[in-house]
Design a protein around this motif. Structure first.
Motif, PDB file in Angstrom:
ATOM      1  N   ARG A 136      -2.089   3.495  -8.351  1.00  0.00           N
ATOM      2  CA  ARG A 136      -0.179   2.952  -8.542  1.00  0.00           C
ATOM      3  C   ARG A 136      -1.064   1.384  -8.170  1.00  0.00           C
ATOM      4  NH1 ARG A 136       4.453   5.295  -8.755  1.00  0.00           N
ATOM      5  NH2 ARG A 136       3.428   6.734  -9.554  1.00  0.00           N
ATOM      6  N   GLU A 137      -0.065   0.701  -8.459  1.00  0.00           N
ATOM      7  CA  GLU A 137       0.401  -0.705  -7.727  1.00  0.00           C
ATOM      8  C   GLU A 137       1.833  -1.182  -7.470  1.00  0.00           C
ATOM      9  OE1 GLU A 137      -2.027  -3.446  -9.751  1.00  0.00           O
ATOM     10  OE2 GLU A 137      -0.184  -5.029  -9.960  1.00  0.00           O
ATOM     11  N   THR A 138       2.279  -1.291  -6.170  1.00  0.00           N
ATOM     12  CA  THR A 138       3.832  -1.051  -6.339  1.00  0.00           C
ATOM     13  C   THR A 138       3.675  -3.052  -5.383  1.00  0.00           C
ATOM     14  OG1 THR A 138       3.653   1.314  -5.688  1.00  0.00           O
ATOM     15  CG2 THR A 138       5.836  -0.233  -4.990  1.00  0.00           C
ATOM     16  N   ALA A 139       4.445  -3.266  -6.246  1.00  0.00           N
ATOM     17  CA  ALA A 139       4.995  -4.890  -5.512  1.00  0.00           C
ATOM     18  C   ALA A 139       6.149  -5.371  -6.105  1.00  0.00           C
ATOM     19  CB  ALA A 139       3.811  -5.883  -7.096  1.00  0.00           C
ATOM     20  N   ALA A 140       6.029  -7.126  -5.305  1.00  0.00           N
ATOM     21  CA  ALA A 140       7.746  -7.368  -5.378  1.00  0.00           C
ATOM     22  C   ALA A 140       7.569  -8.382  -5.702  1.00  0.00           C
ATOM     23  CB  ALA A 140       8.788  -6.867  -3.875  1.00  0.00           C
ATOM     24  N   ALA A 195      11.327  -6.192  -7.637  1.00  0.00           N
ATOM     25  CA  ALA A 195      11.036  -4.834  -7.073  1.00  0.00           C
ATOM     26  C   ALA A 195      10.282  -3.796  -8.156  1.00  0.00           C
ATOM     27  CB  ALA A 195      11.450  -4.689  -5.853  1.00  0.00           C
ATOM     28  N   GLY A 196       9.466  -3.382  -8.035  1.00  0.00           N
ATOM     29  CA  GLY A 196       8.450  -1.871  -8.861  1.00  0.00           C
ATOM     30  C   GLY A 196       6.945  -1.650  -8.275  1.00  0.00           C
ATOM     31  N   THR A 197       6.922  -0.163  -9.461  1.00  0.00           N
ATOM     32  CA  THR A 197       6.057   0.268  -9.342  1.00  0.00           C
ATOM     33  C   THR A 197       5.002   1.076 -10.634  1.00  0.00           C
ATOM     34  OG1 THR A 197       4.067   2.327  -8.647  1.00  0.00           O
ATOM     35  CG2 THR A 197       7.417   2.373  -8.346  1.00  0.00           C
ATOM     36  N   TRP A 198       4.554   1.068 -10.749  1.00  0.00           N
ATOM     37  CA  TRP A 198       3.190   1.007 -12.131  1.00  0.00           C
ATOM     38  C   TRP A 198       2.824   2.602 -11.374  1.00  0.00           C
ATOM     39  CZ3 TRP A 198       5.242  -1.058 -16.971  1.00  0.00           C
ATOM     40  CH2 TRP A 198       6.102  -1.585 -16.739  1.00  0.00           C
ATOM     41  N   ASN A 199       2.349   3.143 -12.591  1.00  0.00           N
ATOM     42  CA  ASN A 199       1.367   3.941 -12.397  1.00  0.00           C
ATOM     43  C   ASN A 199       0.922   4.386 -13.331  1.00  0.00           C
ATOM     44  OD1 ASN A 199      -0.698   5.863 -11.091  1.00  0.00           O
ATOM     45  ND2 ASN A 199       0.478   7.382 -11.173  1.00  0.00           N
ATOM     46  N   TYR A 230      -6.733 -12.439 -10.526  1.00  0.00           N
ATOM     47  CA  TYR A 230      -6.372 -11.356  -9.662  1.00  0.00           C
ATOM     48  C   TYR A 230      -6.941  -9.933 -10.114  1.00  0.00           C
ATOM     49  CZ  TYR A 230      -3.880 -15.970 -10.864  1.00  0.00           C
ATOM     50  OH  TYR A 230      -2.642 -17.067 -10.714  1.00  0.00           O
ATOM     51  N   ASN A 231      -6.687  -9.023  -8.613  1.00  0.00           N
ATOM     52  CA  ASN A 231      -7.241  -8.294  -8.348  1.00  0.00           C
ATOM     53  C   ASN A 231      -5.872  -6.707  -8.778  1.00  0.00           C
ATOM     54  OD1 ASN A 231      -9.518  -7.671  -7.681  1.00  0.00           O
ATOM     55  ND2 ASN A 231      -9.518  -7.987  -5.439  1.00  0.00           N
ATOM     56  N   TYR A 232      -4.564  -8.296  -8.892  1.00  0.00           N
ATOM     57  CA  TYR A 232      -3.212  -7.021  -9.436  1.00  0.00           C
ATOM     58  C   TYR A 232      -3.411  -7.136 -11.009  1.00  0.00           C
ATOM     59  CZ  TYR A 232      -4.162  -5.588  -4.198  1.00  0.00           C
ATOM     60  OH  TYR A 232      -4.449  -4.934  -3.121  1.00  0.00           O
ATOM     61  N   TYR A 233      -2.232  -6.339 -11.526  1.00  0.00           N
ATOM     62  CA  TYR A 233      -2.159  -6.394 -12.566  1.00  0.00           C
ATOM     63  C   TYR A 233      -0.336  -6.919 -12.880  1.00  0.00           C
ATOM     64  CZ  TYR A 233      -0.366  -5.816 -17.363  1.00  0.00           C
ATOM     65  OH  TYR A 233      -0.478  -6.075 -18.981  1.00  0.00           O
ATOM     66  N   THR A 234       0.335  -6.891 -11.702  1.00  0.00           N
ATOM     67  CA  THR A 234       1.169  -7.380 -11.219  1.00  0.00           C
ATOM     68  C   THR A 234       1.505  -9.558 -11.494  1.00  0.00           C
ATOM     69  OG1 THR A 234       2.689  -5.827 -10.350  1.00  0.00           O
ATOM     70  CG2 THR A 234       3.573  -7.869 -10.028  1.00  0.00           C
ATOM     71  N   ALA A 235       0.600  -9.915 -10.241  1.00  0.00           N
ATOM     72  CA  ALA A 235       0.206 -11.496 -10.581  1.00  0.00           C
ATOM     73  C   ALA A 235      -0.561 -11.784 -11.711  1.00  0.00           C
ATOM     74  CB  ALA A 235      -0.682 -11.309  -9.111  1.00  0.00           C
ATOM     75  N   GLU A 236      -0.769 -10.405 -12.075  1.00  0.00           N
ATOM     76  CA  GLU A 236      -1.717 -11.561 -13.400  1.00  0.00           C
ATOM     77  C   GLU A 236      -0.279 -11.705 -14.389  1.00  0.00           C
ATOM     78  OE1 GLU A 236      -4.800 -10.379 -17.086  1.00  0.00           O
ATOM     79  OE2 GLU A 236      -4.534  -9.129 -14.803  1.00  0.00           O
ATOM     80  N   LEU A 237       0.504 -10.364 -14.374  1.00  0.00           N
ATOM     81  CA  LEU A 237       1.764 -10.770 -15.781  1.00  0.00           C
ATOM     82  C   LEU A 237       2.688 -12.256 -14.503  1.00  0.00           C
ATOM     83  CD1 LEU A 237       3.432  -9.626 -17.861  1.00  0.00           C
ATOM     84  CD2 LEU A 237       4.372  -8.558 -15.510  1.00  0.00           C
ATOM     85  N   TYR A 238       2.533 -12.429 -13.476  1.00  0.00           N
ATOM     86  CA  TYR A 238       3.776 -13.070 -13.022  1.00  0.00           C
ATOM     87  C   TYR A 238       2.956 -14.935 -13.186  1.00  0.00           C
ATOM     88  CZ  TYR A 238       5.950 -15.595  -9.609  1.00  0.00           C
ATOM     89  OH  TYR A 238       6.590 -16.941  -8.667  1.00  0.00           O
ATOM     90  N   ALA A 239       1.529 -14.334 -13.093  1.00  0.00           N
ATOM     91  CA  ALA A 239       0.770 -15.192 -13.539  1.00  0.00           C
ATOM     92  C   ALA A 239       1.178 -16.161 -14.687  1.00  0.00           C
ATOM     93  CB  ALA A 239      -0.807 -15.735 -13.246  1.00  0.00           C
ATOM     94  N   ASN A 240       1.155 -16.190 -15.561  1.00  0.00           N
ATOM     95  CA  ASN A 240       1.731 -15.575 -17.110  1.00  0.00           C
ATOM     96  C   ASN A 240       2.577 -15.703 -17.973  1.00  0.00           C
ATOM     97  OD1 ASN A 240       1.778 -13.549 -20.200  1.00  0.00           O
ATOM     98  ND2 ASN A 240      -0.693 -14.904 -19.835  1.00  0.00           N
ATOM     99  N   LEU A 241       3.468 -15.626 -17.048  1.00  0.00           N
ATOM    100  CA  LEU A 241       4.853 -15.443 -17.196  1.00  0.00           C
ATOM    101  C   LEU A 241       5.316 -17.681 -16.587  1.00  0.00           C
ATOM    102  CD1 LEU A 241       6.632 -12.378 -16.344  1.00  0.00           C
ATOM    103  CD2 LEU A 241       6.494 -13.460 -18.748  1.00  0.00           C
ATOM    104  N   ASP A 255       0.551  -1.326   0.000  1.00  0.00           N
ATOM    105  CA  ASP A 255       0.001   0.256  -0.124  1.00  0.00           C
ATOM    106  C   ASP A 255       0.805   1.178  -0.073  1.00  0.00           C
ATOM    107  OD1 ASP A 255       0.994   0.347   2.886  1.00  0.00           O
ATOM    108  OD2 ASP A 255      -0.801  -0.753   3.422  1.00  0.00           O
ATOM    109  N   LYS A 256       0.467   2.205  -0.024  1.00  0.00           N
ATOM    110  CA  LYS A 256       1.106   3.552  -0.117  1.00  0.00           C
ATOM    111  C   LYS A 256       1.846   3.597   0.879  1.00  0.00           C
ATOM    112  CE  LYS A 256      -2.587   6.593  -1.975  1.00  0.00           C
ATOM    113  NZ  LYS A 256      -3.462   7.214  -1.800  1.00  0.00           N
ATOM    114  N   LYS A 257       1.507   3.124   1.905  1.00  0.00           N
ATOM    115  CA  LYS A 257       2.428   3.415   3.336  1.00  0.00           C
ATOM    116  C   LYS A 257       3.802   2.166   3.358  1.00  0.00           C
ATOM    117  CE  LYS A 257      -0.724   5.739   5.918  1.00  0.00           C
ATOM    118  NZ  LYS A 257      -1.780   4.998   7.577  1.00  0.00           N
ATOM    119  N   GLY A 258       3.829   1.511   2.565  1.00  0.00           N
ATOM    120  CA  GLY A 258       5.022   0.646   2.038  1.00  0.00           C
ATOM    121  C   GLY A 258       4.490  -0.494   3.490  1.00  0.00           C
TER     122      GLY A 258
END
Length: 315
Positions: free
Chosen positions: A299-303, A289-293, A127-138, A85-88
């Protein structure tokens, strides 16, 4: 000879020696100046061809291919994805172990353990998050999926979403090459093009990789003194690749990508370690580790950390 004259001669000799050393510790390739460490300079003197090495780096397709090789082997995968989240603080996560099996040219995957927190999935199990969807796709396989004669997996979905995923995967997993169809940044990642390479410092050094393999390390790093306008031409902040000295295969890569416009911005760091199985180059560890907006979206921040091991062939 007077002491003063001796001093002058010594100074001239030292300056000449330093100049000679500086002339030897660089190489040139297609307008690119490459700084070399002492070991690489010595190797150059006994036959290490700098130009051929850089050409190999420029033309390399094995790194991107290594990720596709995960589609033609069996393996155990340890998956750890965290959304912040925004607070890390972690607001959603997935930690699981998967087992992929091959039968002929087709693969299936079982989830042997899974622990989920937060809103990682929606009510329908998507998946609620794009990073998770991309991970699953990979890295995840759903149902039975078969590769074609070239070992490639045909995209199941068509249209713009499949196209954007393919472009994003190429941007992330094939850094240094232009990505067709990606607006604004598509050509800015082509660090070997003359219009782009002028923004970078390049170097080759000798170093053992984390597993002790002797390597030549190629680094492209954005110049530190770039102005604001020139900085806007940079997408790859740093690209470091470790090449096995014995066969020049990639054993590891570390890179950082970032860009910012009114419509979107991203800042991503990745580290990939490679291994070999049945003469195939395969990633054994991938950290991200990355953030996309993107405009009008949250904004989505994930690792994530992906580990692959216990490789097997086809049954």
């Amino acid at each position: 000879m007077s002491n003063r004259l001796k001093s002058i001669l010594v100074t001239v000799i030292l300056c000449s020696s330093v100049h000679a050393l500086k002339a030897q510790d660089t190489a040139h390739y297609k307008g690119m100046t490459i700084n070399l460490d002492e070991v690489t300079v010595a190797a150059k003197k006994i036959g290490f061809d700098i130009n051929s090495f850089i050409k190999r780096v420029e033309d390399d397709t094995t790194f991107y291919r290594a990720f596709k090789n995960l589609h033609i082997v069996g393996f155990t995968g340890d998956n750890d994805i965290r959304i912040y989240d925004k607070k890390g603080q972690v607001e959603a996560s997935l930690k699981s172990t998967t087992l992929q099996e091959m039968k002929g040219r087709c693969r299936t995957m079982q989830v042997t353990s899974e622990n989920v927190t937060g809103d990682f999935y929606d009510r329908k199990g998507n998946y609620n998050y794009y990073t998770a969807e991309l991970y699953a796709n990979l890295f995840f396989t759903k149902g039975t999926v078969c590769v074609d004669d070239n070992g490639n997996t045909p995209e199941r979905s068509n249209g713009s979403l499949a196209k954007h995923k393919a472009q994003l995967k190429q941007l992330i997993f094939n850094p240094g090459k232009p990505v067709r169809g990606v607006p604004i940044v598509g050509n800015k990642v082509a660090i070997f093009n003359s219009d782009v390479m002028r923004y970078y410092d390049f170097s080759i050094r000798s170093e053992n990789y984390v597993n002790g393999i002797p390597c030549y390390v190629f680094t492209a790093k954005a110049k530190a003194d770039l102005g604001r306008m020139d900085r806007g031409e940079i997408v790859i902040d740093e690209l470091i690749t470790w090449f096995n000295k014995d066969n020049f295969e990639i054993v590891g890569r570390k890179y950082a990508l970032s860009y910012k416009t009114f419509l979107f911005d991203f800042n991503v760091q990745m580290n990939v370690q490679m291994t070999k199985f049945n003469d195939l180059l395969i990633p054994s560890l991938v950290t991200y580790a990355g953030t996309w907006n993107v405009a009008f979206k949250k904004r989505e921040t994930a690792a994530f950390i992906a580990k692959f091991h216990n490789f097997t062939g086809s049954n």
